[in-house]
Design a protein around this motif. Structure first.
Motif, PDB file in Angstrom:
ATOM      1  N   ALA A 135       0.922   2.421  -3.800  1.00  0.00           N
ATOM      2  CA  ALA A 135       1.550   2.358  -5.118  1.00  0.00           C
ATOM      3  C   ALA A 135       0.649   3.081  -6.110  1.00  0.00           C
ATOM      4  O   ALA A 135      -0.524   2.735  -6.248  1.00  0.00           O
ATOM      5  N   ILE A 136       1.200   4.109  -6.785  1.00  0.00           N
ATOM      6  CA  ILE A 136       0.454   4.917  -7.759  1.00  0.00           C
ATOM      7  C   ILE A 136       1.075   4.687  -9.131  1.00  0.00           C
ATOM      8  O   ILE A 136       2.309   4.682  -9.275  1.00  0.00           O
ATOM      9  N   THR A 137       0.227   4.505 -10.132  1.00  0.00           N
ATOM     10  CA  THR A 137       0.689   4.208 -11.489  1.00  0.00           C
ATOM     11  C   THR A 137       0.022   5.155 -12.469  1.00  0.00           C
ATOM     12  O   THR A 137      -1.195   5.370 -12.405  1.00  0.00           O
ATOM     13  N   PHE A 138       0.845   5.730 -13.381  1.00  0.00           N
ATOM     14  CA  PHE A 138       0.335   6.551 -14.476  1.00  0.00           C
ATOM     15  C   PHE A 138       0.233   5.676 -15.717  1.00  0.00           C
ATOM     16  O   PHE A 138       1.222   5.049 -16.131  1.00  0.00           O
ATOM     17  N   LEU A 139      -0.942   5.646 -16.317  1.00  0.00           N
ATOM     18  CA  LEU A 139      -1.160   4.850 -17.522  1.00  0.00           C
ATOM     19  C   LEU A 139      -1.456   5.757 -18.708  1.00  0.00           C
ATOM     20  O   LEU A 139      -2.160   6.765 -18.566  1.00  0.00           O
ATOM     21  N   THR A 140      -0.915   5.392 -19.850  1.00  0.00           N
ATOM     22  CA  THR A 140      -1.243   6.061 -21.107  1.00  0.00           C
ATOM     23  C   THR A 140      -1.724   5.000 -22.102  1.00  0.00           C
ATOM     24  O   THR A 140      -1.676   3.804 -21.820  1.00  0.00           O
ATOM     25  N   GLN A 141      -2.167   5.464 -23.245  1.00  0.00           N
ATOM     26  CA  GLN A 141      -2.658   4.528 -24.249  1.00  0.00           C
ATOM     27  C   GLN A 141      -1.554   3.614 -24.771  1.00  0.00           C
ATOM     28  O   GLN A 141      -1.821   2.513 -25.259  1.00  0.00           O
ATOM     29  N   GLU A 142      -0.291   4.038 -24.648  1.00  0.00           N
ATOM     30  CA  GLU A 142       0.816   3.196 -25.097  1.00  0.00           C
ATOM     31  C   GLU A 142       1.011   1.967 -24.214  1.00  0.00           C
ATOM     32  O   GLU A 142       1.699   1.024 -24.614  1.00  0.00           O
ATOM     33  N   ASP A 143       0.423   1.971 -23.012  1.00  0.00           N
ATOM     34  CA  ASP A 143       0.559   0.837 -22.093  1.00  0.00           C
ATOM     35  C   ASP A 143      -0.608  -0.143 -22.210  1.00  0.00           C
ATOM     36  O   ASP A 143      -0.869  -0.914 -21.287  1.00  0.00           O
ATOM     37  N   SER A 144      -1.310  -0.137 -23.317  1.00  0.00           N
ATOM     38  CA  SER A 144      -2.515  -0.966 -23.457  1.00  0.00           C
ATOM     39  C   SER A 144      -2.207  -2.458 -23.392  1.00  0.00           C
ATOM     40  O   SER A 144      -3.100  -3.263 -23.131  1.00  0.00           O
ATOM     41  N   ALA A 145      -0.966  -2.849 -23.631  1.00  0.00           N
ATOM     42  CA  ALA A 145      -0.627  -4.276 -23.615  1.00  0.00           C
ATOM     43  C   ALA A 145      -0.755  -4.888 -22.223  1.00  0.00           C
ATOM     44  O   ALA A 145      -0.918  -6.108 -22.102  1.00  0.00           O
ATOM     45  N   VAL A 146      -0.678  -4.073 -21.179  1.00  0.00           N
ATOM     46  CA  VAL A 146      -0.761  -4.597 -19.811  1.00  0.00           C
ATOM     47  C   VAL A 146      -2.062  -4.196 -19.134  1.00  0.00           C
ATOM     48  O   VAL A 146      -2.213  -4.409 -17.924  1.00  0.00           O
ATOM     49  N   PHE A 147      -3.005  -3.638 -19.875  1.00  0.00           N
ATOM     50  CA  PHE A 147      -4.262  -3.201 -19.267  1.00  0.00           C
ATOM     51  C   PHE A 147      -5.018  -4.373 -18.653  1.00  0.00           C
ATOM     52  O   PHE A 147      -5.533  -4.283 -17.531  1.00  0.00           O
ATOM     53  N   TYR A 148      -5.086  -5.473 -19.383  1.00  0.00           N
ATOM     54  CA  TYR A 148      -5.872  -6.614 -18.899  1.00  0.00           C
ATOM     55  C   TYR A 148      -5.250  -7.202 -17.626  1.00  0.00           C
ATOM     56  O   TYR A 148      -5.945  -7.443 -16.626  1.00  0.00           O
ATOM     57  N   ASP A 149      -3.936  -7.445 -17.640  1.00  0.00           N
ATOM     58  CA  ASP A 149      -3.279  -8.016 -16.459  1.00  0.00           C
ATOM     59  C   ASP A 149      -3.343  -7.073 -15.267  1.00  0.00           C
ATOM     60  O   ASP A 149      -3.528  -7.513 -14.122  1.00  0.00           O
ATOM     61  N   LEU A 150      -3.199  -5.772 -15.527  1.00  0.00           N
ATOM     62  CA  LEU A 150      -3.278  -4.812 -14.429  1.00  0.00           C
ATOM     63  C   LEU A 150      -4.681  -4.777 -13.828  1.00  0.00           C
ATOM     64  O   LEU A 150      -4.846  -4.672 -12.602  1.00  0.00           O
ATOM     65  N   LYS A 151      -5.682  -4.868 -14.677  1.00  0.00           N
ATOM     66  CA  LYS A 151      -7.059  -4.891 -14.173  1.00  0.00           C
ATOM     67  C   LYS A 151      -7.290  -6.106 -13.288  1.00  0.00           C
ATOM     68  O   LYS A 151      -7.892  -5.998 -12.205  1.00  0.00           O
TER      69      LYS A 151
END
Length: 705
Positions: free
Chosen positions: A649-665
């Motif tokens: 599973a590959i995911t592209f992240l941008t700064q607009e997705d910062s709301a899920v950064f913590y949970d994704l980490k």
């Protein structure tokens, strides 16, 4: 004239007053000047004179030292006499033994003191102090031996029971006996041709035979019985410690069932839970269903099937929480079919107007059709008919199929409410309700619809909200009077909304957890790239050109974005199709069938395809747009790594997705096969959960004075 002579003459002149009157003043001054000049002239002594002078000075020093010693000795003797007087006064009442011991100790101390005093004159005036100074320097820098402190021995008069081996008088210290010389002779090579080991063996054998002859028959029988019992216990212990897979069903004990649940990561709660299935043939399922299982080549039940099927056969409410692709469809279909086989068949003319026996709700059309296909595989050989009621198809055609009669209705919430309100369907005898992907239905806003559908069910068949609902024996006893409704809920995550829905409509459910709740499967390798929005397409082409085997699923957040991306991929030579809510049912079914058949390699979809859709051997799931929540991300990547296989599973992240950064980490860190990139790990938005109030540390505060 020597110096001594001049001094005598000078003294003679001074001590004769007659000459003072005879001499004039001038003569006296002249004579004094002459004497001064004579004294100022250097006088040279001979060697004998110098020796005499040194001897005289040495005699004077010796006499002075003797006077000091005599004075010190007199003081010492006086002090000793005073101390002796005080001691005698103190120890006047002591016994004779103690007095003699004390006197001997005093004499010994006196002798040591006298030796020290006698040795002082021989060293000179300052030698004793110099020796003390040298000794102190040695102890300071060379580590001299320290004086031991005197320890009062309290056990001098007590008998000591400890003894040393050296005090043993039984040891023979004679070397003739302790160091025997072994003479090397012929034969056995020992003295007299006798082997010591053989001799010890014969001695032991003799004593053993003697004990055997003295023992009675009863004693021998008891000993043999004891040995046999001990061996049987060891053999039984080794037999009981076998793994549960090597035991028969009758040999299973509570410990084996607990190990079985641990092996498949099964955890349960909710009253008395039946034992899980070990295999299909050991279950209590009808032979007709087992034959269908063999025909479909279901070799072993999955973990959710092992535990959910026995619970479902007891007519208990169930909440099943398991990862996507774990076989949840068969877990609720098989108990449902067993229950329907015990009911009369629905006829077209007489019973069709009363509605089906069971309703299965799914959040999306694709999942409903997938459940219908699976139900047809099991139900068609058993004569059980199913009808799907979903959007995108003609409502009149679905109403016509419902009037023909069916036992199971598979529907989406919106279309089912439409059919119920238009009187195409009634649920007057429906006593089995299944909510598949309940968390997804709530996320899509179907909670009011689900509650409205459940209100259409008859109230008379609701289980009592008491402990009787947790006891399968009492439920079976009540089955002759009433047919209780059975509600089954399967989900991949357990949000608070699902728990609230379960409390309202389920009665004392048995909850089954498989693995880690709400986490992606451990077989999916997750990769994350932090890129800008303009660089996504270039990075996507690099990944697709790396030679990944189809099928591939690409997720975006908007319908228009899915169409644009699919057209761009087709222009570049990739075979891509789209799946989203803007396409009609025929187009969506065609897109799925073309991907499954191999006509298309890439499916660009929205979250409509993120739940429940089973496409075999998906090698890659690519999140072109990151999901808005970690639950959506979990279900997206659950499309790969299904049925025991691995996936990426590959995911592209941008700064607009910062709301899920913590949970994704946190999700990446919890996965044993994934790696969290440093860009995400050290990102400020990934350090704490959004919405948390951070308190400034004390050392970071600035104090203005």
């Amino acid at each position: 004239m020597t110096m001594w002579g001049k001094h005598l003459e000078h003294l003679h002149v001074i001590h004769h007053p007659i000459d003072l009157y005879q001499l004039s003043l001038e003569e006296m001054i002249a004579r004094r000047e002459t004497g001064k000049k004579a004294q100022e002239k250097p006088t040279f002594l001979t060697k004998e004179q110098r020796a005499m002078e040194a001897l005289k000075r040495r005699q004077q020093q010796v006499e002075e030292q003797k006077k000091k010693t005599e004075l010190r000795g007199a003081c010492f003797e006086e002090r000793q006499m005073r101390e002796k007087f005080l001691r005698e006064a103190h120890y006047s009442r002591e016994d004779e033994v103690e007095r003699e011991r004390r006197e001997r100790r005093e004499r010994r101390e006196k002798n040591q003191t006298e030796e020290e005093v006698v040795s002082l004159p021989a060293k000179g005036n300052n030698s004793w102090e110099q020796d003390k100074e040298v000794q102190a320097i040695k102890e300071r820098y060379l580590g001299g031996a320290k004086k031991r402190k005197k320890v009062r021995r309290l056990a001098d008069r007590k008998f000591v029971f400890d003894w040393d081996t050296g005090e043993d008088t039984a040891v023979d210290y004679n070397p003739l006996y302790t160091e025997k010389h072994q003479i090397q002779l012929l034969g056995r090579g020992h003295i007299g041709g006798i082997d010591i080991k053989w001799q010890k063996k014969e001695t032991g054998k003799f004593y053993q035979e003697m004990l055997e002859t003295r023992r009675t028959v009863e004693e021998k029988t008891q000993e043999a019985t004891r040995i046999k019992k001990q061996r049987d216990q060891e053999r039984q212990r080794a037999f009981d410690d076998r793994h549960w897979s090597k035991k028969s069903l009758e040999e299973m004990v509570e410990r084996d069932w607990r190990i079985l649940r641990e092996d498949f990561a099964i955890s349960t709660k909710g009253g008395k839970i039946p034992f899980p299935l070990r295999s299909w043939r050991e279950s209590t399922l009808p032979t007709s269903i087992l034959d269908i299982v063999d025909k479909l080549q279901y070799e072993e039940p999955t973990p959710i099937q092992r535990q959910a099927i026995p619970i479902g056969l007891q007519n208990r409410d169930i909440i099943g929480v398991a990862e996507t692709g774990s076989g949840k469809t068969a877990a609720f279909l098989i108990p449902l079919l067993v229950w329907i086989m015990g009911l009369p068949k629905i006829e077209r003319d007489a019973d069709a107007d009363k509605g089906p026996y069971a309703v299965i709700l799914a959040p999306t059309r694709e999942l409903a059709q997938q459940i219908e296909d699976e139900a047809a595989k099991f139900g068609r050989p058993l004569g059980v008919r199913t009808v799907s009621v979903i959007g995108g198809l003609s409502r009149e055609d679905q109403g016509f199929q419902l009037r023909l009669g069916c036992e199971i209705v598979i529907a989406t919430p919106g279309r089912l409410i439409d059919v119920l309100e238009n009187r195409y369907l009634v649920l007057s005898r429906c006593s089995y309700i299944v909510l598949d992907e309940a968390d997804r239905m709530i996320d899509m806003g179907f909670e009011p619809d689900v509650q409205k559908i459940l209100e259409h069910l008859p109230v008379s068949n609701v289980k009592p909200d008491s402990e009787d609902a947790e006891d399968p024996e009492k439920l079976l006893a009540y089955m002759g009077k009433d047919k209780f409704r059975q509600t089954v809920m399967f989900t991949a995550t357990m949000p608070p909304q699902v728990e609230r829905l379960a409390r309202n409509y389920l009665r004392r459910p048995a909850v089954v957890y498989i693995g880690s709740i709400g986490r992606p499967v451990e077989r999916v390798e997750q990769k994350v790239y932090l890129v800008k929005e303009q660089a996504k397409r270039k990075k996507l082409l690099e990944i697709l050109n790396a030679g990944i085997d189809p099928p591939i699923m690409i997720f975006v957040n908007q319908k228009k974005g899915a169409d644009v991306l699919a057209k761009s991929l087709e222009k570049m030579g990739f075979r891509a199709t789209t799946l989203h809510g803007g396409r009609n049912q025929e187009q969506r079914e065609f897109a799925l069938s073309s991907l499954k058949a191999g006509a298309k390699d890439i499916l660009v979809a929205t979250d409509v395809a993120g739940r429940g859709i089973d496409i075999k051997d998906v090698s890659l799931v690519l999140n072109y747009d990151m999901a808005k929540s970690i639950e959506g991300y979990t279900h997206r990547i659950g499309r790969t790594g299904r049925a025991g296989k691995t996936g990426v599973a590959i995911t592209f992240l941008t700064q607009e997705d910062s709301a899920v950064f913590y949970d994704l980490k946190q999700t990446l860190l919890a996965s044993p096969v994934s790696h969290c990139p440093p860009e995400l790990d050290k990102h400020p938005d990934a350090q704490h959960k959004p919405g948390t109030v951070l308190t400034k540390k004390r050392k970071e505060e600035t104090i203005f004075v």
